[in-house]
Motif scaffolding. Structure first.
Motif, PDB file in Angstrom:
ATOM      1  N   ASN A 111     -31.252  12.775  26.960  1.00 37.18           N
ATOM      2  CA  ASN A 111     -31.176  12.967  28.404  1.00 37.18           C
ATOM      3  C   ASN A 111     -31.628  11.691  29.120  1.00 37.18           C
ATOM      4  O   ASN A 111     -32.265  10.818  28.518  1.00 37.18           O
ATOM      5  CB  ASN A 111     -32.067  14.144  28.834  1.00 37.18           C
ATOM      6  N   ASP A 112     -31.286  11.610  30.398  1.00 40.87           N
ATOM      7  CA  ASP A 112     -31.676  10.473  31.228  1.00 40.87           C
ATOM      8  C   ASP A 112     -31.165   9.159  30.646  1.00 40.87           C
ATOM      9  O   ASP A 112     -31.915   8.169  30.497  1.00 40.87           O
ATOM     10  CB  ASP A 112     -33.209  10.427  31.397  1.00 40.87           C
ATOM     11  N   LEU A 113     -29.886   9.139  30.319  1.00 42.12           N
ATOM     12  CA  LEU A 113     -29.285   7.930  29.750  1.00 42.12           C
ATOM     13  C   LEU A 113     -29.292   6.750  30.733  1.00 42.12           C
ATOM     14  O   LEU A 113     -29.569   5.611  30.316  1.00 42.12           O
ATOM     15  CB  LEU A 113     -27.854   8.245  29.295  1.00 42.12           C
ATOM     16  N   PRO A 114     -29.031   6.937  32.025  1.00 45.61           N
ATOM     17  CA  PRO A 114     -29.070   5.786  32.945  1.00 45.61           C
ATOM     18  C   PRO A 114     -30.436   5.094  32.980  1.00 45.61           C
ATOM     19  O   PRO A 114     -30.510   3.856  33.071  1.00 45.61           O
ATOM     20  CB  PRO A 114     -28.715   6.410  34.298  1.00 45.61           C
ATOM     21  N   ARG A 115     -31.518   5.868  32.902  1.00 46.68           N
ATOM     22  CA  ARG A 115     -32.851   5.268  32.902  1.00 46.68           C
ATOM     23  C   ARG A 115     -33.044   4.355  31.697  1.00 46.68           C
ATOM     24  O   ARG A 115     -33.580   3.235  31.818  1.00 46.68           O
ATOM     25  CB  ARG A 115     -33.897   6.394  32.901  1.00 46.68           C
ATOM     26  N   ALA A 116     -32.604   4.778  30.520  1.00 48.20           N
ATOM     27  CA  ALA A 116     -32.769   3.980  29.312  1.00 48.20           C
ATOM     28  C   ALA A 116     -31.924   2.711  29.368  1.00 48.20           C
ATOM     29  O   ALA A 116     -32.384   1.627  28.947  1.00 48.20           O
ATOM     30  CB  ALA A 116     -32.396   4.810  28.087  1.00 48.20           C
ATOM     31  N   LEU A 117     -30.705   2.817  29.897  1.00 48.52           N
ATOM     32  CA  LEU A 117     -29.861   1.621  29.989  1.00 48.52           C
ATOM     33  C   LEU A 117     -30.423   0.638  31.010  1.00 48.52           C
ATOM     34  O   LEU A 117     -30.356  -0.588  30.805  1.00 48.52           O
ATOM     35  CB  LEU A 117     -28.432   2.029  30.355  1.00 48.52           C
ATOM     36  N   ASP A 118     -30.962   1.136  32.112  1.00 45.13           N
ATOM     37  CA  ASP A 118     -31.616   0.253  33.089  1.00 45.13           C
ATOM     38  C   ASP A 118     -32.801  -0.478  32.455  1.00 45.13           C
ATOM     39  O   ASP A 118     -32.997  -1.690  32.673  1.00 45.13           O
ATOM     40  CB  ASP A 118     -32.101   1.068  34.291  1.00 45.13           C
ATOM     41  N   GLN A 119     -33.587   0.232  31.685  1.00 48.68           N
ATOM     42  CA  GLN A 119     -34.749  -0.360  31.031  1.00 48.68           C
ATOM     43  C   GLN A 119     -34.317  -1.427  30.024  1.00 48.68           C
ATOM     44  O   GLN A 119     -34.934  -2.506  29.937  1.00 48.68           O
ATOM     45  CB  GLN A 119     -35.561   0.728  30.338  1.00 48.68           C
ATOM     46  N   LEU A 120     -33.258  -1.126  29.262  1.00 46.20           N
ATOM     47  CA  LEU A 120     -32.777  -2.096  28.274  1.00 46.20           C
ATOM     48  C   LEU A 120     -32.233  -3.341  28.973  1.00 46.20           C
ATOM     49  O   LEU A 120     -32.470  -4.485  28.512  1.00 46.20           O
ATOM     50  CB  LEU A 120     -31.706  -1.452  27.403  1.00 46.20           C
ATOM     51  N   ALA A 121     -31.521  -3.161  30.069  1.00 44.20           N
ATOM     52  CA  ALA A 121     -30.978  -4.310  30.802  1.00 44.20           C
ATOM     53  C   ALA A 121     -32.099  -5.171  31.380  1.00 44.20           C
ATOM     54  O   ALA A 121     -32.016  -6.414  31.386  1.00 44.20           O
ATOM     55  CB  ALA A 121     -30.043  -3.820  31.904  1.00 44.20           C
ATOM     56  N   THR A 122     -33.170  -4.541  31.844  1.00 46.58           N
ATOM     57  CA  THR A 122     -34.304  -5.292  32.383  1.00 46.58           C
ATOM     58  C   THR A 122     -34.999  -6.091  31.300  1.00 46.58           C
ATOM     59  O   THR A 122     -35.367  -7.272  31.490  1.00 46.58           O
ATOM     60  CB  THR A 122     -35.287  -4.325  33.055  1.00 46.58           C
ATOM     61  N   LEU A 123     -35.214  -5.500  30.131  1.00 49.20           N
ATOM     62  CA  LEU A 123     -35.844  -6.207  29.021  1.00 49.20           C
ATOM     63  C   LEU A 123     -35.000  -7.392  28.552  1.00 49.20           C
ATOM     64  O   LEU A 123     -35.542  -8.450  28.190  1.00 49.20           O
ATOM     65  CB  LEU A 123     -36.091  -5.244  27.863  1.00 49.20           C
ATOM     66  N   GLU A 124     -33.692  -7.209  28.565  1.00 40.75           N
ATOM     67  CA  GLU A 124     -32.819  -8.300  28.153  1.00 40.75           C
ATOM     68  C   GLU A 124     -32.836  -9.429  29.180  1.00 40.75           C
ATOM     69  O   GLU A 124     -32.842 -10.619  28.821  1.00 40.75           O
ATOM     70  CB  GLU A 124     -31.394  -7.779  27.956  1.00 40.75           C
ATOM     71  N   GLN A 125     -32.878  -9.074  30.429  1.00 38.94           N
ATOM     72  CA  GLN A 125     -32.874 -10.094  31.475  1.00 38.94           C
ATOM     73  C   GLN A 125     -34.204 -10.848  31.539  1.00 38.94           C
ATOM     74  O   GLN A 125     -34.221 -12.088  31.717  1.00 38.94           O
ATOM     75  CB  GLN A 125     -32.578  -9.445  32.823  1.00 38.94           C
ATOM     76  N   ASP A 126     -35.320 -10.141  31.397  1.00 46.27           N
ATOM     77  CA  ASP A 126     -36.635 -10.771  31.555  1.00 46.27           C
ATOM     78  C   ASP A 126     -37.149 -11.410  30.266  1.00 46.27           C
ATOM     79  O   ASP A 126     -37.755 -12.502  30.299  1.00 46.27           O
ATOM     80  CB  ASP A 126     -37.655  -9.735  32.056  1.00 46.27           C
ATOM     81  N   LYS A 127     -36.935 -10.761  29.129  1.00 44.48           N
ATOM     82  CA  LYS A 127     -37.544 -11.224  27.884  1.00 44.48           C
ATOM     83  C   LYS A 127     -36.542 -11.565  26.785  1.00 44.48           C
ATOM     84  O   LYS A 127     -36.964 -11.904  25.673  1.00 44.48           O
ATOM     85  CB  LYS A 127     -38.512 -10.157  27.364  1.00 44.48           C
ATOM     86  N   LYS A 128     -35.256 -11.470  27.096  1.00 44.77           N
ATOM     87  CA  LYS A 128     -34.227 -11.772  26.092  1.00 44.77           C
ATOM     88  C   LYS A 128     -34.483 -10.991  24.799  1.00 44.77           C
ATOM     89  O   LYS A 128     -34.460 -11.533  23.689  1.00 44.77           O
ATOM     90  CB  LYS A 128     -34.163 -13.269  25.810  1.00 44.77           C
ATOM     91  N   LEU A 129     -34.706  -9.700  24.962  1.00 48.82           N
ATOM     92  CA  LEU A 129     -35.111  -8.879  23.826  1.00 48.82           C
ATOM     93  C   LEU A 129     -34.016  -8.786  22.764  1.00 48.82           C
ATOM     94  O   LEU A 129     -34.316  -8.755  21.556  1.00 48.82           O
ATOM     95  CB  LEU A 129     -35.476  -7.473  24.322  1.00 48.82           C
ATOM     96  N   LEU A 130     -32.773  -8.761  23.192  1.00 46.98           N
ATOM     97  CA  LEU A 130     -31.680  -8.558  22.242  1.00 46.98           C
ATOM     98  C   LEU A 130     -31.392  -9.789  21.397  1.00 46.98           C
ATOM     99  O   LEU A 130     -30.620  -9.696  20.429  1.00 46.98           O
ATOM    100  CB  LEU A 130     -30.409  -8.140  22.996  1.00 46.98           C
ATOM    101  N   SER A 131     -31.970 -10.899  21.743  1.00 46.01           N
ATOM    102  CA  SER A 131     -31.749 -12.113  20.953  1.00 46.01           C
ATOM    103  C   SER A 131     -32.916 -12.419  20.027  1.00 46.01           C
ATOM    104  O   SER A 131     -32.933 -13.467  19.369  1.00 46.01           O
ATOM    105  CB  SER A 131     -31.513 -13.310  21.889  1.00 46.01           C
TER     106      SER A 131
END
Length: 333
Positions: free
Chosen positions: A271-291
């Motif tokens: 549940n609450d899929l938009p919240r999780a995607l927003d959080q993942l996008a923020t982490l990628e933008q601020d901390k480059k988590l996916l790299s």
């Protein structure tokens, strides 16, 4: 009389060359012709057997006096032959062949009097070719407009997975108009090792995966074909994440896990899929988590993010922590 003293008499009781003579003179003859009601003979029968016997005698009497109509024998013979032919066709499994032959004969007669299909207006086809659409609709060079069933042709077209809707119009005496609405390839769906091309509504279009559809979203798992449209629509709002996704796996038909091209698994909540995607996008933008050198990101809990490092990254981190620990001081001599 034969040599043994036996006398052979006719079955009717008459002697050869003479007429029967009742015993007892004329009075005896009249007495013999008198009905003997209530006095059964030697071989008389009673009850149900007698009833059956009388009915059988009546049937024999009726058949003896029945007069067959003229040419009745010829008609009966023809019916027997036709019945035998029909039984052989059905028993041998040749019914479709005979039906097709009869339809061809019927269409030939209609074409001969001016109902041949001289032109077909076809619109809406992109993936399917013109010949494929006509073959699916059952229209050939031998078809006649008079006997073409428009409703059946439309049903045959809609039965094809690529056709979402169809309209078939007969324009007498020799024109036919067909308009179809095709489904569009939306994604690739894998289940039990089999990959199919599906439409946005989950309809399986074909099993053959060509190079032209290799760039479509890739979803995996039972039920993923019907839920892919809504999930992909939400994922499209985050292009930075979407472009790194190799496959989206529906786990237990409840929640999604993203398989990234870098090898990272991103576990999303049920549940609450938009919240999780927003959080993942923020982490990628601020901390480059996916790299980073990680193998898993768990976003299922709303108040925390769990990250699992790769084996090499975990070992390097452990060594770095050991190096930072203070060394124990030795005792002075």
């Amino acid at each position: 009389m034969d040599g043994g003293g036996r006398v052979f008499e006719p079955l009717t009781g008459r002697k050869p060359g003479g007429s029967p003579r009742p015993r007892g003179g004329a009075a005896g003859a009249r007495k013999r012709r008198r009905p003997t009601a209530g006095r059964p003979g030697r071989f008389a029968t009673f009850g149900p057997i007698a009833t059956v016997q009388r009915q059988f005698e009546r049937l024999v009497w009726a058949l003896e006096r029945f007069h067959w109509p003229r040419y009745g024998g010829v008609t009966a013979t023809a019916l027997i032959i036709l019945s035998s032919i029909g039984f052989g066709i059905v028993r041998g499994g040749h019914t479709p062949v005979v039906v097709d032959w009869m339809c061809d004969v019927r269409d030939m007669g209609a074409n001969a009097v001016g109902f041949r299909i001289a032109g077909v207006a076809l619109t809406g086809h992109k993936h399917l070719s013109r010949d494929e659409v006509l073959a699916i609709a059952g229209v050939s060079g031998r078809s006649s407009l008079l006997f073409l069933d428009a409703a059946e042709a439309r049903a045959r077209l809609k039965a094809n997975p690529w056709v979402g809707d169809a309209t078939v119009q007969k324009l007498y005496p020799d024109r036919l108009a067909i308009d179809i609405t095709e489904r569009v390839a939306f994604a690739l769906w894998q289940k039990d090792g089999q990959v199919n091309v599906i439409a946005s509504d989950g309809t399986v279009l074909e099993a053959f995966v060509s190079k032209s559809v290799m760039t479509l979203p890739f979803v995996v798992g039972a039920g993923a074909e019907t839920r892919a449209r809504d999930f992909v629509a939400q994922l499209d709002r985050y292009p930075a994440i979407r472009d790194q996704v190799r496959a989206s796996v529906l786990v237990a038909e409840r929640r999604w896990t993203l398989k990234l091209k870098s090898g990272i698994d991103v576990r999303l909540p049920e549940n609450d899929l938009p919240r999780a995607l927003d959080q993942l996008a923020t982490l990628e933008q601020d901390k480059k988590l996916l790299s980073r050198d990680i193998v898993m990101i768990d976003l299922r809990l709303p108040d925390r993010v769990t990250v699992r490092l790769s084996d090499d990254a975990a070992q390097a981190r452990e060594e770095a922590l050991k190096a930072k620990r203070p060394k124990p001081k030795g005792n002075a001599a």
